[in-house]
Each structure stands twice: as C-alpha cells, then as structure tokens.
Scaffold this active site. Structure first.
Site, PDB file in Angstrom:
ATOM      1  N   ASP A   1       0.584  -1.100  -0.407  1.00 47.56           N
ATOM      2  CA  ASP A   1       0.399  -0.077  -0.191  1.00 47.56           C
ATOM      3  C   ASP A   1       1.206   1.653  -0.403  1.00 47.56           C
ATOM      4  OD1 ASP A   1       1.540  -0.180   2.891  1.00 47.56           O
ATOM      5  OD2 ASP A   1      -0.894  -0.285   3.675  1.00 47.56           O
TER       6      ASP A   1
ATOM      7  N   ASN B   1      -7.537  -0.256  13.804  1.00 45.55           N
ATOM      8  CA  ASN B   1      -9.345  -0.336  13.397  1.00 45.55           C
ATOM      9  C   ASN B   1      -9.426  -1.295  13.102  1.00 45.55           C
ATOM     10  OD1 ASN B   1      -7.401   0.339  10.832  1.00 45.55           O
ATOM     11  ND2 ASN B   1      -9.605   1.602  10.648  1.00 45.55           N
TER      12      ASN B   1
ATOM     13  N   HIS C   1      -7.863  -2.717   9.940  1.00 43.21           N
ATOM     14  CA  HIS C   1      -7.543  -2.551   8.345  1.00 43.21           C
ATOM     15  C   HIS C   1      -6.109  -3.866   8.230  1.00 43.21           C
ATOM     16  CE1 HIS C   1      -4.875   1.548   8.896  1.00 43.21           C
ATOM     17  NE2 HIS C   1      -4.185   0.039   9.109  1.00 43.21           N
TER      18      HIS C   1
ATOM     19  N   GLU D   1      -9.967   0.236   4.634  1.00 39.03           N
ATOM     20  CA  GLU D   1     -10.291   0.782   6.004  1.00 39.03           C
ATOM     21  C   GLU D   1     -11.308  -0.349   6.337  1.00 39.03           C
ATOM     22  OE1 GLU D   1      -8.149   1.881   7.882  1.00 39.03           O
ATOM     23  OE2 GLU D   1      -7.487   4.157   6.743  1.00 39.03           O
TER      24      GLU D   1
HETATM   25  P1  PGA Z   1       1.494  -0.748  12.715  1.00 38.25           P
HETATM   26  O1  PGA Z   1       0.413  -0.217  11.394  1.00 38.25           O
HETATM   27  O2  PGA Z   1       2.940  -1.437  11.787  1.00 38.25           O
HETATM   28  O3  PGA Z   1       2.423   1.085  12.529  1.00 38.25           O
HETATM   29  O4  PGA Z   1       1.666  -0.508  13.957  1.00 38.25           O
HETATM   30  C1  PGA Z   1      -0.369  -1.865  11.037  1.00 38.25           C
HETATM   31  C2  PGA Z   1      -0.871  -0.855   9.895  1.00 38.25           C
HETATM   32  O5  PGA Z   1      -1.595   0.000  10.049  1.00 38.25           O
HETATM   33  O6  PGA Z   1      -1.016  -2.329   9.301  1.00 38.25           O
END
Ligand code: PGA
Length: 240
Positions: free
Chosen positions: A67, A136, A138, A143
C-alpha cells in the site's frame, strides 16, 4: 487462522522471516508482498539477513508493495515506498527479478491503481502476503467497511488511521487517501502472515481472530483463509 505466540518482538520477526524463507524454497518464482510501518521492521531486517547470508534466494521471485499514502512516493520519508527501499530493496545484496512499488504521488492515481492490478495479475497471484493490522483492523489501507472482494483500491483514510499517522512523519502531512492491494488479492495469496506486537493490539487481535467475520473488522476475513497465520508477541496475544 492459526496463531503462533512468540515471547517477544524479536522472536515474532524471526519466525515470520523463516516462514517466508520456507515459502521461497517451495515457490522460488512466486510473488511476495510485505507491509511498511513499525510492526514489520524487525521481520524485514531478519528477512534481509536470510537473503544476504544465502539462506533465502529471491533472484527468481517478484515483489510488490502492499500500500501507499496517496500523495507520497518512495522519495518521501515516512512513506511505505521509502520503507521498502531503505529497509528491503537497497539492503538486499541480490535483487528480486521484478519489483513494483506503488507510487502514491502519481498524477493519475486511477492509472496507478490499475498498474498495481496489472502487476499482480502478471506475476501473481501472491505467494505470500505479509500484513500488519491497524488498531481498527485494517489490512493495508482497506479500512472498516471495505469490500472483501476485488483488486486494488483507492480508499479514504479512517479517523483511526488519521489519528496514528503522525508517528510515521517528521512533519505534518495532510493526507486523505490510501492506495492499497484489495482484500480479494490478499485472500488469493497462498500464504498470509499477519504480524502484531504490543498490548495496544490485543483488543483488535481478539476481534480479528475470534470475533465475527465482518467488513467492520477487515482482518476478520482472514479467519476464512485456508492458510493464514498470525504471528504475534505475548502482549498482542493477551486477550486470545
Ligand atoms: P503499525 O501499523 O505497524 O504502525 O502498527 C500497522 C498497520 O496499520 O497496518
């Protein structure tokens, strides 16, 4: 989804890297995808160590990023592409055969979205999809409420993502959308590896792994994947 609880972040990172190395032995021509961010840093470094010491061979394999923030390219510090370059591609002694990094700064983002689909169609489906999980639930930038089907997407950032995104950047960024592999593409991966560490992820991990399968918790769909592993540390596993 099976889960593997590791004593700490280092063990989580090492186990995930070894699992990807094993997949490479079985499928050296496959398509591999890793996330950016805090969670996968240890894993990527372990993986680079395995490649650079000759324990994993990527020379016939392909790589695609998961992404990107719309508006940012791999030149922008804090972007997923920057992480991919710095920590993975530039650190490897030998290159992947084919690489596609999503350019979130592309003038025509729809064309960029299609380019991601085209690359995955050409070299995929994914052999291994390594993922992090947002607070959340995602996956990539899929999302809450994202479709469980379909290819690459351009998606508005959720309020949760907007709240935490400041940690990735050394200055304020006004970002509104993400471009991401779709959940359909992730679900087609032969193996999925979901990484999570830290107590702050314990609640969402319980909801994703043991709760109802619902688009409101995108990662919950992985319960229906035939070969998905969650590799996590003890803190993230506290509520399982
Ligand atoms: P993080 O993010 O590794 O910064 O916890 C994980 C994500 O949002 O997929």
């Amino acid at each position: 989804m099976k889960w593997i609880v590791c004593k700490d972040y280092q063990e989580m990172s090492r186990r995930a890297a070894e699992m990807v190395a094993q997949c490479l032995r079985e499928d050296p021509n496959g398509l591999y995808s890793f996330p950016g961010g805090d969670t996968p840093l240890g894993f990527v470094r372990e993986f680079v160590g395995l490649v650079n010491s000759g324990k994993a061979d990527i020379r016939r394999a392909s790589y695609v990023s998961l992404d990107e923030w719309v508006g940012l390219s791999s030149q922008d510090s804090g972007s997923c592409g920057y992480f991919n370059r710095q920590e993975l591609l530039d650190a490897l002694r030998v290159p992947f055969a084919h690489v596609h990094l999503i350019d979130g700064a592309a003038e025509d983002i729809e064309k960029e979205r299609q380019a991601l689909d085209t690359f995955i169609h050409q070299y995929g489906p994914l052999t291994v999809s390594v993922l992090g999980i947002g607070l959340n639930g995602h996956l990539g930038f899929n999302e809450e409420g994202s479709s469980f089907e379909g290819g690459a997407q351009v998606i508005p950032l959720s309020s949760t993502t907007k709240k935490v995104m400041g940690k990735y950047f050394d200055r304020e960024r006004i970002l509104t959308h993400g471009i991401t592999q779709g959940i359909g593409q992730i679900m087609e991966a032969k193996t999925v590896i979901l990484l999570a560490n830290g107590e702050h992820k314990a609640d969402i991990i319980r909801r994703a792994l043991k709760g109802e399968v619902t688009p409101l918790v995108p990662a919950s769909i992985l319960q229906r994947h035939p070969n998905a592993y969650c590799i996590l540390d003890e803190a993230a596993a506290l509520e399982l």
